[in-house]
Design an enzyme around this catalytic site. Structure first.
Site, PDB file in Angstrom:
ATOM      1  CB  CYS A   1      41.074  50.241  43.929  1.00  0.00           C
ATOM      2  SG  CYS A   1      40.029  50.320  42.576  1.00  0.00           S
TER       3      CYS A   1
ATOM      4  NE  ARG B 291      44.581  46.846  47.609  1.00  0.00           N
ATOM      5  CZ  ARG B 291      44.377  46.332  48.238  1.00  0.00           C
ATOM      6  NH1 ARG B 291      45.650  45.528  49.393  1.00  0.00           N
ATOM      7  NH2 ARG B 291      43.481  46.212  48.142  1.00  0.00           N
TER       8      ARG B 291
ATOM      9  CD1 TRP C 256      42.903  45.801  38.362  1.00  0.00           C
ATOM     10  CD2 TRP C 256      40.976  45.388  38.161  1.00  0.00           C
ATOM     11  NE1 TRP C 256      42.045  44.501  37.401  1.00  0.00           N
ATOM     12  CE2 TRP C 256      40.708  44.502  37.728  1.00  0.00           C
ATOM     13  CE3 TRP C 256      39.347  45.490  39.260  1.00  0.00           C
ATOM     14  CZ2 TRP C 256      40.285  43.627  37.870  1.00  0.00           C
ATOM     15  CZ3 TRP C 256      38.555  44.349  38.880  1.00  0.00           C
ATOM     16  CH2 TRP C 256      39.013  43.441  38.338  1.00  0.00           C
TER      17      TRP C 256
ATOM     18  CG  ASN D 249      39.655  49.006  47.619  1.00  0.00           C
ATOM     19  OD1 ASN D 249      39.265  48.513  47.027  1.00  0.00           O
ATOM     20  ND2 ASN D 249      40.695  48.585  48.581  1.00  0.00           N
ATOM     21  N   GLY D 250      36.345  49.588  47.080  1.00  0.00           N
ATOM     22  CA  GLY D 250      35.380  49.122  47.216  1.00  0.00           C
ATOM     23  C   GLY D 250      34.498  48.712  46.169  1.00  0.00           C
TER      24      GLY D 250
ATOM     25  CD  GLU E 230      50.833  28.923  40.245  1.00  0.00           C
ATOM     26  OE1 GLU E 230      49.813  28.916  40.307  1.00  0.00           O
ATOM     27  OE2 GLU E 230      51.339  29.674  40.333  1.00  0.00           O
TER      28      GLU E 230
ATOM     29  CE  LYS F 291      52.245  32.831  38.925  1.00  0.00           C
ATOM     30  NZ  LYS F 291      51.436  32.251  39.161  1.00  0.00           N
TER      31      LYS F 291
ATOM     32  CD  GLU G  29      49.144  35.335  36.900  1.00  0.00           C
ATOM     33  OE1 GLU G  29      48.224  35.707  37.449  1.00  0.00           O
ATOM     34  OE2 GLU G  29      50.122  34.441  37.654  1.00  0.00           O
TER      35      GLU G  29
ATOM     36  CG  HIS H 111      39.707  11.637  27.644  1.00  0.00           C
ATOM     37  ND1 HIS H 111      39.286  10.348  26.959  1.00  0.00           N
ATOM     38  CD2 HIS H 111      40.428  11.273  28.034  1.00  0.00           C
ATOM     39  CE1 HIS H 111      39.551   9.518  27.382  1.00  0.00           C
ATOM     40  NE2 HIS H 111      40.168   9.625  28.596  1.00  0.00           N
TER      41      HIS H 111
ATOM     42  CE  LYS I 234      50.953  39.623  45.385  1.00  0.00           C
ATOM     43  NZ  LYS I 234      51.148  39.127  44.303  1.00  0.00           N
TER      44      LYS I 234
END
Lengths: 579, 383
Positions: free
Chosen positions: A2, A27, A71, A97-98, A452, A456, A459, A475, A574
């Site tokens: 948020c 955010r 969010w 926010n929190g 990575e 990418k 996402e 395996h 983010k």
């Protein structure tokens, strides 16, 4: 998660808040809302993104206001659950926010006393608690409310009859911006850059009373002085310019952010800390975890020091025995898991170092020392330039431990990064955008690079992708290889070249199309694979960077080909400031 | 008044320097050419600027973002020609406008001459008109434009700077602007020819040296780096932040040096030299009349004269560029021009290399003690 923003001054608050929320959209972007104080409190809130709903915000009057982009944590995204939240009478509005951990209990008590709740959020209890204590003095009411809350918060509150904002923070970020006869408040400094370069980073437990051109910060009931810091970020860096997406802009900024980070060097305290360490533990989440892992694969052979990499989210509950230097890697410096882990390392008397992009962020206060990376503001949700800047900071540490053996390599690395940005990868994009699954494989330092690359791809393009150490594919995952499952393999000269090449042949034997990243001029490799993407034939450290950049471009262009919303992938935000 | 700057073309005759950036972004006196054009517009109070980008557009866009002026960017997807680029800007055009090439220098006075006109073009005299559109003028009115003729009827050439009304878009039938001009003339429209005050174009890489020395005349002297007290400076010298200049260095302006360079000790930098960012000049090196782009390293005891070095070249000690003339085939024409060397990006040379009238492509590697003459393709290894 948020983002919150507040404004008090002489301008019309609404456009300032809307603009600020757009900057904070990274955010969270489930829903947004703003509230202003004119003759009364007026609230506008809406499910959806601010860029889509901006036009609906009309008719809010007042030069004081607060805003929020959400969010969702408690309660699904909807108009009702969007912030700001008001009390029963609509005379007080708050954004938050929190997470309030004891909100269930508080809500029951308040409901018992006759308060009506309209949303499912934890935030609404704050509005009602302030209402309980409010008798014309908003600051006193907030002060009386805060001790009842358990959890993390950055709160902005306004009341109908006073031109004033009360701000409070505990374990969630909050920054004040000081302008001429106007004060701004926001979750981070990006919304402030347009108006002022003077900012104040509030500390945990601070309560600030904001009025036009005047602010007072209290801590534990006492007035305290918080230093005003000057920010050298430029507002242009937070704009998209002519680029289609922030992510693309940030990909192209990588040579610069890498160079700047290398050039900034390491200060004396950090230098000493690194040189004295006989063991290094890194804690990180997400992309930062991959850079930390790459550091392990580089530092262990090159400077002969044991390195352990831990996921922040696991560390807190399964703390391993700790020795030596603990390094937290976090772009935003607000990642809750990483910070919690760092605190535990500190509690065990380990020297702690934070590697972050955000000056003044929470992690910099927790850690003993900070190594700031110079990526500049990163707005795209998928980390790109902060990834290379983190690698730059970590490679500096490798270089330091090797007594400057890689000075030349690092000071020219940005040229090689610039070089791969020119690489044409259309064929590989065409292949990946048709696939349902993509495997990324590599060995040694290229294993985290592959992870990575896969992250990418997942996402932003929503194509299912997995990063594997090349030997591990046999395996199990081999069962999934089909002619429709491309494999992206990183295969560069070195001790693993031969075995990697035979791995690729094994995959080819299962008819999986292989996209290989190899050094320019490697015709042997180019012959056995379907698509060959050359990267410059340079030092291992630089190959790690260039291979990563190619994989970023692959993910980006695949996402574009599939028409995904690159800068705001679904369900993500983010910086993850909740555990 | 609006302005459209065309910066989509590669400038292929300037290869190898245009590998990572279009011609408009090539630095001259440490500023990309397009910046001079934007400055000239701003000086004339024209702030509504549209830039058409295409080739290596990211590089241009990133740079434009950092400028103070609010600049609109439009993308030409395929580089088909100037008229096609102009069509890409059509949605942004609402009033009379100027069209300018982003890769030619033009001064503010020239723009002042044309900005009040409707349907006009700036023309200039050039000693080699066959590289340009040659303009035939009668009584100040354009009669004809002949594109890159073998035998030019006059020395008057088009600078590519035009003033148009929005109805030009109905004449853009083909992909080049001169065709549209011809169509306008044919339909009886009058196009005025106005002589430019100062205009410079770099067609071939060595032309950059001339442009560089011209632009260096306009630099503002200033020292931001750490310059040793024993350094001797004459004329206009500009040194960027973070640059260190070691003892006993001699710098004779006009010279501009970028940020974060390491110069000397005991080096000599003679007039008409620009040095980009992050350049290292090792001791006992002499540089004159040259354009050195960013991140270049030049070893000790080198003598660099009349040379253009692309980004990231690493030249070891005792490198020499020796100005001379040979016959070079560039862009389907045989050229004869005196210059030392033009090196693309990332050229590496071992100690004791001599470049003699040489154009070396990107990532060329030269072994120890060689003398290199003529044209080397990208990626060549000289052993």
């Amino acid at each position: 998660m948020c983002g919150i923003v507040g404004y008090i001054g002489r301008r019309d608050a609404t456009p300032v808040l809307i603009q600020g929320l757009k900057r904070l959209e990274y955010r969270g972007y489930d829903s947004f809302g703003i509230a202003t104080v004119g003759s009364a409190i007026e609230v506008y809130k809406k499910n959806g993104r601010i860029s889509d709903g901006e036009a609906g915000v009309v008719g809010l009057r007042g030069c004081t206001g607060i805003g929020h982009t959400r969010w969702a944590t408690h309660g699904e995204p909807s108009d009702l659950n969007a912030h700001p939240h008001t009390d029963c009478s609509g005379r007080i509005a708050v954004v938050h926010n929190g997470v309030i951990e004891n909100y269930g209990e508080l809500k029951r008590q308040l409901a018992g006393r006759g308060h009506t709740f309209r949303s499912e959020t934890d935030t609404e209890v704050i509005a009602h608690l302030i209402e309980e204590h409010y008798d014309g003095d908003l600051l006193a009411a907030v002060n009386a409310t805060l001790p009842l809350l358990r959890g993390s918060y950055a709160v902005l509150a306004i009341a109908e009859d006073t031109p004033q904002i009360v701000a409070a923070r505990d374990a969630s970020p909050l920054v004040l911006g000081v302008g001429d006869a106007e004060i701004f408040a926001a979750s981070d400094m990006t919304p402030l850059l347009e108006y002022t370069e003077r900012v104040i980073f509030l500390e945990d437990g601070d309560v600030a009373d904001l009025a036009p051109g005047r602010y007072t910060v209290y801590h534990g009931g006492q007035t305290v002085e918080r230093p005003i810091e000057l920010i050298n970020w430029c507002v242009e860096d937070t704009r998209k310019g002519g680029f289609a997406h922030y992510m693309l802009k940030e990909i192209y900024e990588q040579p610069q952010s890498f160079y700047e980070t290398i050039r900034a060097g390491i200060d004396e305290h950090v230098r000493q800390m690194v040189m004295e360490a006989d063991e290094i533990t890194l804690v990180a989440c997400g992309t930062s975890y991959h850079t930390a892992l790459a550091f392990k694969y580089l530092a262990e052979p090159l400077c002969n020091i044991p390195v352990r990499v831990e996921m922040g989210s696991e560390f807190k509950y399964f703390t391993p025995p700790l020795r030596g230097l603990a390094i937290a890697v976090s772009q935003s410096g607000e990642t809750a898991d990483t910070i919690a882990a760092l605190k535990m390392a500190k509690a065990r008397n380990c020297p702690t170092l934070a590697i972050t992009n955000m000056q003044g962020s929470t992690v910099t206060r927790v850690a003993d020392e900070t190594l700031l990376m110079r990526a500049g503001p990163e707005i795209g949700v998928a980390a790109t330039k902060s990834y290379t800047a983190q690698l730059a900071a970590l490679m500096e540490i490798v270089n330091l431990r090797c007594e400057g053996a890689f000075d030349d390599v690092l000071s020219h690395a940005h040229l090689a990064i610039g070089d791969v940005l020119l690489q044409d990868i259309n064929e590989a994009v065409a292949l990946c955008s048709k696939a349902e699954h993509v495997f990324f494989v590599g060995r040694g330092a290229f294993y985290p690079v592959s992870m990575e690359g896969a992250l990418k791809m997942k996402e932003i393009s929503y194509v299912h992708a997995e990063g594997y150490a090349a030997g591990e594919l046999k395996h199990g995952p081999f069962a999934l290889l089909t002619p429709e499952t491309p494999v992206v393999a990183v295969c560069t000269p070195g001790p693993t070249y031969g075995v990697m090449a035979s791995n690729i042949k094994e995959m080819k034997a299962r008819k999986a199309p292989v996209i290989a990243l190899g050094v320019a001029g490697d015709t042997e490799l180019a012959e056995i694979v379907d698509i060959f993407i050359p990267i410059p034939n340079t030092h291992l450290l630089v190959q790690v960077l260039t291979a990563s950049v190619v994989l970023q471009l692959l993910a980006y262009h695949t996402a574009c080909a599939l028409q995904r919303d690159v800068d705001k992938p679904r369900n993500l935000a983010k910086s993850v400031t909740v555990e | 008044m609006q302005a459209v700057i065309l910066a989509a073309g590669e400038g292929s005759r300037l290869r190898p320097l245009t590998r990572s950036k279009p011609k408009a972004m090539l630095p001259v006196a440490n500023r990309p050419i397009i910046e001079y054009v934007i400055d000239a517009l701003l000086e004339n109070g024209i702030r509504d600027i549209v830039v058409v980008v295409g080739y290596r557009k990211e590089e241009v866009v990133r740079h434009l973002n950092r400028l103070d002026a609010p600049i609109q960017v439009v993308v030409q997807e395929r580089q088909l020609g100037t008229a096609d680029a102009l069509r890409a800007a059509e949605p942004e055009i609402t009033e009379d406008f100027l069209v300018l090439p982003g890769d030619n220098y033009i001064n503010a006075e020239s723009i002042a001459r044309i900005k009040e006109e409707r349907n006009a073009m700036l023309v200039a005299e050039h000693p080699n008109p066959s590289n340009f559109g040659v303009v035939v003028i009668r009584n100040g009115i354009v009669r004809e434009i002949v594109e890159k003729p073998e035998d030019a009827p006059t020395f008057t050439v088009s600078t590519g700077v035009y003033s148009f009304t929005p109805d030009i878009f109905s004449y853009l039938q083909t992909n080049e602007i001169p065709d549209a001009i011809a169509a306008m003339i044919a339909s009886g429209r009058r196009i005025r020819a106005i002589p430019a005050d100062d205009w410079q174009d770099a067609v071939y890489p060595w032309d950059l040296l001339k442009m560089n020395s011209r632009m260096l005349r306009g630099i503002t002297p200033g020292i931001a780096g750490a310059v040793d007290a024993s350094v001797i400076r004459r004329g206009a010298v500009r040194i960027g932040t973070g640059t260190t200049v070691g003892p006993n260095t001699v710098i004779c302006g006009p010279v501009t040096i970028g940020n974060n360079c390491t110069i000397g000790p005991n080096t000599v930098i003679m007039p008409d030299t620009s040095i980009g960012d992050g350049v290292v000049l090792e001791p006992f090196t002499y540089v004159a009349d040259s354009l050195v782009m960013s991140d270049v390293t030049i070893g000790s005891h080198s003598r660099i004269v009349s040379a253009v070095f692309g980004q990231g070249c690493i030249l070891a000690d005792h490198t020499t560029t020796y100005p001379s003339t040979t016959l070079l085939e560039v862009g389907d024409r045989i050229q004869k021009e005196e210059f030392g060397a033009v090196l693309g990006e990332g050229v590496r040379a071992a100690p004791f290399t001599t470049f003699k009238n040489c154009i070396a492509g990107n990532s060329v590697t030269v072994g120890e003690g060689k003398t290199v003459i003529g044209i080397l393709e990208d990626g060549t290894r000289v052993m």
